[in-house]
Motif scaffolding. Structure first.
Motif, PDB file in Angstrom:
ATOM      1  N   LEU A 191      -0.889  14.641   0.513  1.00 25.21           N
ATOM      2  CA  LEU A 191      -0.091  13.834   1.449  1.00 25.21           C
ATOM      3  C   LEU A 191       0.512  12.610   0.768  1.00 25.21           C
ATOM      4  O   LEU A 191       0.692  11.584   1.399  1.00 25.21           O
ATOM      5  CB  LEU A 191      -0.976  13.383   2.616  1.00 25.21           C
ATOM      6  CG  LEU A 191      -1.772  14.466   3.330  1.00 25.21           C
ATOM      7  CD1 LEU A 191      -2.714  13.842   4.356  1.00 25.21           C
ATOM      8  CD2 LEU A 191      -0.852  15.460   4.000  1.00 25.21           C
ATOM      9  N   GLY A 192       0.824  12.705  -0.498  1.00 23.59           N
ATOM     10  CA  GLY A 192       1.231  11.550  -1.289  1.00 23.59           C
ATOM     11  C   GLY A 192       2.582  10.952  -0.991  1.00 23.59           C
ATOM     12  O   GLY A 192       2.958   9.963  -1.595  1.00 23.59           O
ATOM     13  N   GLY A 193       3.329  11.509  -0.081  1.00 26.34           N
ATOM     14  CA  GLY A 193       4.648  10.967   0.222  1.00 26.34           C
ATOM     15  C   GLY A 193       4.837  10.795   1.706  1.00 26.34           C
ATOM     16  O   GLY A 193       3.902  10.921   2.492  1.00 26.34           O
ATOM     17  N   PRO A 194       6.059  10.510   2.114  1.00 24.64           N
ATOM     18  CA  PRO A 194       6.339  10.402   3.548  1.00 24.64           C
ATOM     19  C   PRO A 194       6.038  11.720   4.262  1.00 24.64           C
ATOM     20  O   PRO A 194       6.036  12.786   3.644  1.00 24.64           O
ATOM     21  CB  PRO A 194       7.830  10.088   3.619  1.00 24.64           C
ATOM     22  CG  PRO A 194       8.309   9.945   2.237  1.00 24.64           C
ATOM     23  CD  PRO A 194       7.234  10.322   1.298  1.00 24.64           C
ATOM     24  N   ARG A 195       5.814  11.633   5.537  1.00 25.80           N
ATOM     25  CA  ARG A 195       5.440  12.813   6.337  1.00 25.80           C
ATOM     26  C   ARG A 195       6.426  13.958   6.159  1.00 25.80           C
ATOM     27  O   ARG A 195       6.031  15.115   6.061  1.00 25.80           O
ATOM     28  CB  ARG A 195       5.344  12.393   7.799  1.00 25.80           C
ATOM     29  CG  ARG A 195       4.941  13.496   8.746  1.00 25.80           C
ATOM     30  CD  ARG A 195       4.700  12.927  10.125  1.00 25.80           C
ATOM     31  NE  ARG A 195       4.628  13.967  11.127  1.00 25.80           N
ATOM     32  CZ  ARG A 195       4.350  13.746  12.390  1.00 25.80           C
ATOM     33  NH1 ARG A 195       4.117  12.522  12.818  1.00 25.80           N
ATOM     34  NH2 ARG A 195       4.302  14.735  13.252  1.00 25.80           N
ATOM     35  N   GLU A 196       7.702  13.659   6.086  1.00 27.34           N
ATOM     36  CA  GLU A 196       8.721  14.704   5.941  1.00 27.34           C
ATOM     37  C   GLU A 196       8.549  15.487   4.642  1.00 27.34           C
ATOM     38  O   GLU A 196       8.910  16.646   4.554  1.00 27.34           O
ATOM     39  CB  GLU A 196      10.129  14.110   5.975  1.00 27.34           C
ATOM     40  CG  GLU A 196      10.492  13.426   7.270  1.00 27.34           C
ATOM     41  CD  GLU A 196       9.938  11.992   7.351  1.00 27.34           C
ATOM     42  OE1 GLU A 196       9.797  11.323   6.300  1.00 27.34           O
ATOM     43  OE2 GLU A 196       9.622  11.563   8.464  1.00 27.34           O
ATOM     44  N   SER A 197       7.990  14.857   3.612  1.00 30.75           N
ATOM     45  CA  SER A 197       7.864  15.524   2.313  1.00 30.75           C
ATOM     46  C   SER A 197       6.769  16.584   2.297  1.00 30.75           C
ATOM     47  O   SER A 197       6.824  17.514   1.500  1.00 30.75           O
ATOM     48  CB  SER A 197       7.616  14.499   1.206  1.00 30.75           C
ATOM     49  OG  SER A 197       6.313  13.948   1.309  1.00 30.75           O
ATOM     50  N   MET A 215       0.846  -1.171   0.000  1.00 31.35           N
ATOM     51  CA  MET A 215       0.000   0.000   0.000  1.00 31.35           C
ATOM     52  C   MET A 215       0.897   1.241   0.000  1.00 31.35           C
ATOM     53  O   MET A 215       1.899   1.288   0.683  1.00 31.35           O
ATOM     54  CB  MET A 215      -0.896  -0.030   1.236  1.00 31.35           C
ATOM     55  CG  MET A 215      -1.922   1.046   1.262  1.00 31.35           C
ATOM     56  SD  MET A 215      -3.048   0.947   2.679  1.00 31.35           S
ATOM     57  CE  MET A 215      -4.025  -0.455   2.228  1.00 31.35           C
ATOM     58  N   PHE A 216       0.546   2.241  -0.771  1.00 34.20           N
ATOM     59  CA  PHE A 216       1.360   3.446  -0.886  1.00 34.20           C
ATOM     60  C   PHE A 216       0.785   4.564  -0.024  1.00 34.20           C
ATOM     61  O   PHE A 216      -0.341   4.484   0.452  1.00 34.20           O
ATOM     62  CB  PHE A 216       1.469   3.880  -2.357  1.00 34.20           C
ATOM     63  CG  PHE A 216       0.140   4.159  -3.010  1.00 34.20           C
ATOM     64  CD1 PHE A 216      -0.372   5.444  -3.030  1.00 34.20           C
ATOM     65  CD2 PHE A 216      -0.595   3.142  -3.598  1.00 34.20           C
ATOM     66  CE1 PHE A 216      -1.594   5.716  -3.617  1.00 34.20           C
ATOM     67  CE2 PHE A 216      -1.824   3.405  -4.190  1.00 34.20           C
ATOM     68  CZ  PHE A 216      -2.318   4.689  -4.196  1.00 34.20           C
ATOM     69  N   GLU A 217       1.609   5.595   0.171  1.00 28.68           N
ATOM     70  CA  GLU A 217       1.159   6.749   0.940  1.00 28.68           C
ATOM     71  C   GLU A 217       0.152   7.530   0.115  1.00 28.68           C
ATOM     72  O   GLU A 217       0.277   7.593  -1.085  1.00 28.68           O
ATOM     73  CB  GLU A 217       2.337   7.657   1.306  1.00 28.68           C
ATOM     74  CG  GLU A 217       3.364   7.036   2.207  1.00 28.68           C
ATOM     75  CD  GLU A 217       2.873   6.678   3.604  1.00 28.68           C
ATOM     76  OE1 GLU A 217       1.656   6.738   3.867  1.00 28.68           O
ATOM     77  OE2 GLU A 217       3.693   6.324   4.421  1.00 28.68           O
ATOM     78  N   PRO A 218      -0.828   8.119   0.712  1.00 31.67           N
ATOM     79  CA  PRO A 218      -1.031   8.312   2.140  1.00 31.67           C
ATOM     80  C   PRO A 218      -1.794   7.182   2.809  1.00 31.67           C
ATOM     81  O   PRO A 218      -1.984   7.200   4.016  1.00 31.67           O
ATOM     82  CB  PRO A 218      -1.840   9.596   2.198  1.00 31.67           C
ATOM     83  CG  PRO A 218      -2.677   9.555   0.976  1.00 31.67           C
ATOM     84  CD  PRO A 218      -1.801   8.901  -0.062  1.00 31.67           C
ATOM     85  N   TYR A 219      -2.245   6.195   2.043  1.00 28.90           N
ATOM     86  CA  TYR A 219      -3.140   5.173   2.597  1.00 28.90           C
ATOM     87  C   TYR A 219      -2.471   4.284   3.644  1.00 28.90           C
ATOM     88  O   TYR A 219      -3.128   3.759   4.520  1.00 28.90           O
ATOM     89  CB  TYR A 219      -3.729   4.331   1.470  1.00 28.90           C
ATOM     90  CG  TYR A 219      -4.496   5.202   0.511  1.00 28.90           C
ATOM     91  CD1 TYR A 219      -5.721   5.746   0.883  1.00 28.90           C
ATOM     92  CD2 TYR A 219      -3.975   5.539  -0.727  1.00 28.90           C
ATOM     93  CE1 TYR A 219      -6.417   6.583   0.041  1.00 28.90           C
ATOM     94  CE2 TYR A 219      -4.667   6.370  -1.583  1.00 28.90           C
ATOM     95  CZ  TYR A 219      -5.885   6.893  -1.200  1.00 28.90           C
ATOM     96  OH  TYR A 219      -6.566   7.718  -2.031  1.00 28.90           O
ATOM     97  N   ARG A 220      -1.169   4.137   3.586  1.00 30.82           N
ATOM     98  CA  ARG A 220      -0.467   3.313   4.563  1.00 30.82           C
ATOM     99  C   ARG A 220      -0.463   3.974   5.944  1.00 30.82           C
ATOM    100  O   ARG A 220      -0.657   3.314   6.954  1.00 30.82           O
ATOM    101  CB  ARG A 220       0.962   3.062   4.077  1.00 30.82           C
ATOM    102  CG  ARG A 220       1.814   2.301   5.043  1.00 30.82           C
ATOM    103  CD  ARG A 220       3.253   2.117   4.560  1.00 30.82           C
ATOM    104  NE  ARG A 220       3.631   3.044   3.525  1.00 30.82           N
ATOM    105  CZ  ARG A 220       4.199   2.689   2.366  1.00 30.82           C
ATOM    106  NH1 ARG A 220       4.464   1.438   2.113  1.00 30.82           N
ATOM    107  NH2 ARG A 220       4.525   3.590   1.477  1.00 30.82           N
ATOM    108  N   SER A 221      -0.257   5.284   6.017  1.00 29.34           N
ATOM    109  CA  SER A 221      -0.054   5.970   7.292  1.00 29.34           C
ATOM    110  C   SER A 221      -1.205   6.860   7.748  1.00 29.34           C
ATOM    111  O   SER A 221      -1.319   7.162   8.928  1.00 29.34           O
ATOM    112  CB  SER A 221       1.218   6.825   7.212  1.00 29.34           C
ATOM    113  OG  SER A 221       2.330   6.023   6.888  1.00 29.34           O
TER     114      SER A 221
END
Length: 95
Positions: free
Chosen positions: A67-73, A1-7
């Motif tokens: 929010l398509g990437g890691p939180r830091e992005s 599962m890719f972001e943002p759905y994973r987190s």
């Protein structure tokens, strides 16, 4: 599962007039308990805020872009902290 759905963890979403307000947390394995609030001005789009399917579909697409990437992005570029564990996220394309 890719972001943002994973987190992404939806706490709630509400339509307030022409504004869609999304409250969520981000559990990527390093969850610090921060609650994020993301308002979205929906005046310029055709969205029936009373249609749950339309709002859910819009919310899904909107989150992918914002929010398509890691939180830091996205956190550093679009987040304004209002407390130790409360921040407001500026949606992609709005501001």
């Amino acid at each position: 599962m890719f972001e943002p759905y994973r987190s992404f963890r939806l706490v709630g979403a509400a339509a307030v007039g022409h504004t869609l307000v999304i409250t969520f947390t981000w559990d990527d394995g390093a969850d610090d308990g921060t609650v994020f609030l993301m308002p979205f001005d929906a005046r310029d789009i055709e969205l029936d805020m009373t249609d749950n399917i339309a709002v859910t579909t819009f919310l899904s697409h909107h989150l992918e872009f914002t929010l398509g990437g890691p939180r830091e992005s996205w956190e550093r570029a679009r987040t304004t902290p209002f407390g130790p564990r409360f921040s407001v996220v500026r949606p992609y394309g709005q501001g």
